[in-house]
Design an enzyme around this catalytic site. Structure first.
Site, PDB file in Angstrom:
ATOM      1  N   HIS A   2       0.804  -1.230   0.000  1.00  0.00           N
ATOM      2  CA  HIS A   2       0.000   0.000   0.000  1.00  0.00           C
ATOM      3  C   HIS A   2       0.845   1.293   0.000  1.00  0.00           C
ATOM      4  O   HIS A   2       0.759   2.119  -0.901  1.00  0.00           O
ATOM      5  CB  HIS A   2      -0.883   0.046   1.253  1.00  0.00           C
ATOM      6  CG  HIS A   2      -1.747  -1.145   1.465  1.00  0.00           C
ATOM      7  ND1 HIS A   2      -2.930  -1.331   0.796  1.00  0.00           N
ATOM      8  CD2 HIS A   2      -1.622  -2.213   2.289  1.00  0.00           C
ATOM      9  CE1 HIS A   2      -3.498  -2.453   1.201  1.00  0.00           C
ATOM     10  NE2 HIS A   2      -2.724  -3.016   2.101  1.00  0.00           N
TER      11      HIS A   2
HETATM   12  C1  BDR Z   1      -3.022   0.621   5.387  1.00  0.00           C
HETATM   13  O1  BDR Z   1      -3.205   0.053   6.678  1.00  0.00           O
HETATM   14  C2  BDR Z   1      -1.990  -0.366   7.203  1.00  0.00           C
HETATM   15  O2  BDR Z   1      -2.127  -1.625   7.768  1.00  0.00           O
HETATM   16  C3  BDR Z   1      -0.982  -0.312   6.097  1.00  0.00           C
HETATM   17  O3  BDR Z   1       0.292   0.061   6.596  1.00  0.00           O
HETATM   18  C4  BDR Z   1      -1.536   0.733   5.166  1.00  0.00           C
HETATM   19  O4  BDR Z   1      -1.103   2.032   5.528  1.00  0.00           O
HETATM   20  C5  BDR Z   1      -3.752  -0.233   4.368  1.00  0.00           C
HETATM   21  O5  BDR Z   1      -5.113  -0.280   4.653  1.00  0.00           O
END
Ligand code: BDR
Ligand code: CA
Length: 312
Positions: A242
């Site tokens: 992400h």
């Molecule tokens: C986001 O949530 C976190 O667990 C990850 O680091 C990312 O920023 C994805 O939904």
């Protein structure tokens, strides 16, 4: 001239890769500081993990600050089920030797925006928006000084990952997200619609591993760790990476496409709290407030990431 940024983060393996990408790209990015926030794991761990990541890159000179330890209005929700007990499970990394800065992360954000020339500092939130919203609340004058906020959070077509309706970062602190989205600051959003296309497939992870460097191996092992969860959940070809999309956007905006639309945050409903209601089809007359990305060139993204991690 490299773009000056503050990374606001809750590492998190994918946050960690984002930080490494920024550290590996000095011609494009100057990191003024890293502010930790409570999110994937509590603040004490995210503040420690941010420093561990800097040390993986041999950059103990980077300033790391601790920010807010809880969301504005609700109890903290964490994600150890994804990121492990430390938030950065996978490779065995030593505790950092570099110190945390004394200043509170929120005060660092405010001070930096006041000191630097207006319109020259970009904020890159990779976790819940608590620090950013608190800074905007405490010092409303900074809103017009921010060049841009480029954040990972939300979803439209992909809807939710922590609840059926909400993405984790926005869900953890929807009141903060609402403040940010209503701030008038130019915003670019990397939602799940984009990040679920940034999948670390086996060949892509092999490319990190076969760099044969410590950072390359660490990135591969982080991914090995959190992908076990995502594969089980989505049955996908690999885990979504992400947060590095935010940094990649600063270097190669041409890899992304999206729409400038209105985005509102649901803060009331029990059922859909933290939902990003994006007017993708422009069916309301609500004023657009964010560039909401919808697609990326995944091969281009991983080529960039691998090339940059190789430099560390
Ligand atoms: C986001 O949530 C976190 O667990 C990850 O680091 C990312 O920023 C994805 O939904
Ligand atoms: Ca994150």
């Amino acid at each position: 001239m490299p773009r000056k940024i503050i990374i606001d983060t809750d590492p998190g393996q994918d946050d960690a890769v984002a930080i490494l990408l920024a550290l590996a790209s000095p011609e494009d990015i100057e990191i003024l500081g890293i502010t930790a926030v409570a999110g994937n794991v509590p603040l004490a761990l995210t503040a420690k993990n941010a420093r561990k990541v800097c040390e993986v890159a041999g950059r103990s000179d980077v300033k790391v600050f601790a920010g807010c330890d809880r969301p504005l209005a609700h109890a903290l929700v964490t994600a150890e089920h994804v990121h492990g007990k430390t938030g950065l499970d996978g490779p065995d990394l030593p505790d950092p030797t570099m110190l945390l800065q004394d200043q509170h992360g929120v005060d660092f954000i405010i001070e930096t925006l006041r000191v630097e020339p207006s319109g020259t500092v970009t904020l890159c939130p990779l976790g819940p928006l608590t620090n950013i919203a608190t800074a905007l609340q405490k010092a409303p004058d900074i809103a017009e000084k921010v060049q841009e906020i480029v954040l990972m959070g939300g979803a439209y077509f992909e809807v939710g990952n922590i609840t059926p309706a909400a993405e984790f970062n926005i869900y953890v602190d929807p009141e903060a997200a609402e403040i940010v989205f209503k701030s008038g600051v130019p915003i670019v959003v990397m939602p799940l619609d984009v990040t679920h296309k940034a999948l670390v497939t086996a060949p892509r992870n092999e490319a990190f591993r076969s760099l044969g460097t410590h950072p390359g191996t660490v990135v591969a092992e982080w991914t090995d760790f959190f992908e076990r969860f995502d594969k089980e959940k989505y049955g996908s070809a690999g885990a979504p990476l992400h947060d590095p999309t935010v940094i990649a956007y600063l270097i190669r905006p041409d890899l992304f496409t999206g729409r400038y639309v209105n985005v509102e945050i649901e803060t009331q409903s029990e059922l859909t709290r933290g939902m990003t209601v994006a007017d993708w089809w422009r069916v309301t007359d609500r004023a657009p407030n964010a560039m909401f990305m919808g697609d990326l060139d995944a091969d281009g993204f991983f080529a960039l990431l691998t090339e940059r991690i190789a430099r560390l």
